[in-house]
Motif scaffolding. Sequence first.
Motif, mmCIF file in Angstrom:
data_model
loop_
_atom_site.group_PDB
_atom_site.id
_atom_site.type_symbol
_atom_site.label_atom_id
_atom_site.label_comp_id
_atom_site.label_asym_id
_atom_site.label_seq_id
_atom_site.Cartn_x
_atom_site.Cartn_y
_atom_site.Cartn_z
ATOM 1 N N ASN A 1 0.896 -1.384 -0.068
ATOM 2 C CA ASN A 1 -0.018 0.155 0.028
ATOM 3 C C ASN A 1 0.627 1.256 0.094
ATOM 4 O O ASN A 1 0.355 2.314 -0.740
ATOM 5 N N ALA A 2 2.040 1.121 0.728
ATOM 6 C CA ALA A 2 2.781 2.341 0.586
ATOM 7 C C ALA A 2 4.114 1.973 1.036
ATOM 8 O O ALA A 2 4.694 0.967 1.633
ATOM 9 N N ILE B 1 11.472 2.225 -2.657
ATOM 10 C CA ILE B 1 10.415 2.982 -3.227
ATOM 11 C C ILE B 1 10.341 2.025 -4.417
ATOM 12 O O ILE B 1 11.083 1.529 -5.459
ATOM 13 N N TRP B 2 8.746 2.173 -5.007
ATOM 14 C CA TRP B 2 8.297 1.414 -6.222
ATOM 15 C C TRP B 2 8.738 2.333 -7.286
ATOM 16 O O TRP B 2 8.063 3.450 -7.535
ATOM 17 N N THR B 3 9.467 1.854 -8.147
ATOM 18 C CA THR B 3 9.767 2.531 -9.463
ATOM 19 C C THR B 3 8.911 2.029 -10.493
ATOM 20 O O THR B 3 8.222 1.155 -10.429
ATOM 21 N N ILE B 4 8.811 2.664 -11.779
ATOM 22 C CA ILE B 4 7.892 2.229 -12.762
ATOM 23 C C ILE B 4 8.452 0.883 -13.281
ATOM 24 O O ILE B 4 7.398 -0.028 -13.611
ATOM 25 N N ILE B 5 9.612 0.667 -13.358
ATOM 26 C CA ILE B 5 9.872 -0.738 -13.806
ATOM 27 C C ILE B 5 9.570 -1.903 -12.915
ATOM 28 O O ILE B 5 9.237 -2.895 -13.275
ATOM 29 N N PRO C 1 10.032 6.968 -9.476
ATOM 30 C CA PRO C 1 9.332 6.683 -8.646
ATOM 31 C C PRO C 1 7.612 7.074 -8.694
ATOM 32 O O PRO C 1 7.507 8.012 -9.317
ATOM 33 N N LEU C 2 6.700 6.305 -8.151
ATOM 34 C CA LEU C 2 5.499 6.623 -8.066
ATOM 35 C C LEU C 2 5.007 7.143 -6.660
ATOM 36 O O LEU C 2 5.261 6.471 -5.538
ATOM 37 N N ASP C 3 4.403 8.205 -6.673
ATOM 38 C CA ASP C 3 3.926 8.606 -5.413
ATOM 39 C C ASP C 3 2.793 7.926 -4.797
ATOM 40 O O ASP C 3 2.394 7.119 -5.486
ATOM 41 N N LYS C 4 2.216 8.352 -3.436
ATOM 42 C CA LYS C 4 1.405 7.529 -3.024
ATOM 43 C C LYS C 4 -0.286 7.476 -3.653
ATOM 44 O O LYS C 4 -0.782 6.479 -3.838
ATOM 45 N N LYS C 5 -0.184 8.649 -4.206
ATOM 46 C CA LYS C 5 -1.547 8.835 -5.210
ATOM 47 C C LYS C 5 -1.436 8.088 -6.378
ATOM 48 O O LYS C 5 -2.668 7.260 -6.509
#
Length: 306
Positions: free
Chosen positions: A3-4, A11-15, A59-63
Amino acid sequence: MPNASTPEQPIWTIIELVRWTTSYFRSHQLENPRIEAEILLAHVLGVRRIDLYLNHDQPLDKKERGYFKALIKRRLSGEPVAYITGRREFWSLELMVGPQVLIPRPETECLVEAVLPFLQNGDTGGCKRILDMGTGSGAIAIALAHEYPQGQFVAMDHSLAALKMARQNARKHGVDPHIVWYCGSWDAPLKPEQETFDLIVSNPPYIPSGDIDGLQTEVRDYEPRLALDGCPDGVSCLRTIIQSVYRYLKSGGMLALEMGWDQAAAVIEIANCTGQYENIQIIKDYSKLDRVATMRKLSSKSEMVG
């Protein structure tokens, strides 16, 4: 997908999200897990699929992660990707789609390919009039108008909601001025003494009613049933069109229909029984399955010989 991010989590990146979602979709037996993961993530970020790899370490933010997770849930419930994103490419043109219209299929491009030589043949002379029956998203009419802008087009559908979306697509691609829109079931809005066409095209419902419950969830539960259901024998709508539209075709004009892979014999028989057509041809799709039937209205010369 977590979830976060926390201090203990990467940190979750695009790839990383593309890889994780691909694996997750594959575990749920989706047919095109990586492509669908890329399409949904590109939609979330408002970028092209190729941009995912040009910015693979972003990276993707929380939203963004929350929105992406919601789309993953919708896809796993069976909702088609095209309805989730509201877009589908056809003939290299991006079209808006929604539950009010059938999602355009690659095999329908075979119908466009089949009739373009007829439209673009200068030997037949003059500006041609084209009718698209059951236009749905407008895919066929818009593709043809894009390739043959000098044509005069009429597009029909029984659904006002479908026509509204089709016209939005036509405006987006700059072909709306070339198309007149009619609402009605098959040839109901037409009058033979007022409307004649060089070409009539249609991708009508052709799935037998009894087969629909066995279709994939995304088709059976989400796409409009009226655009799928060809009645018990699957060829009812094809029969209606073949038996009626010759009245609106000019001598030597072409009728082109998409059909089921096993319906060629039935279509040929229906056409022959009318006594109104010649030069009936069956064209295969990209999977080498019978998919398109074309036929010409008997020319005045043929009628005289007969």
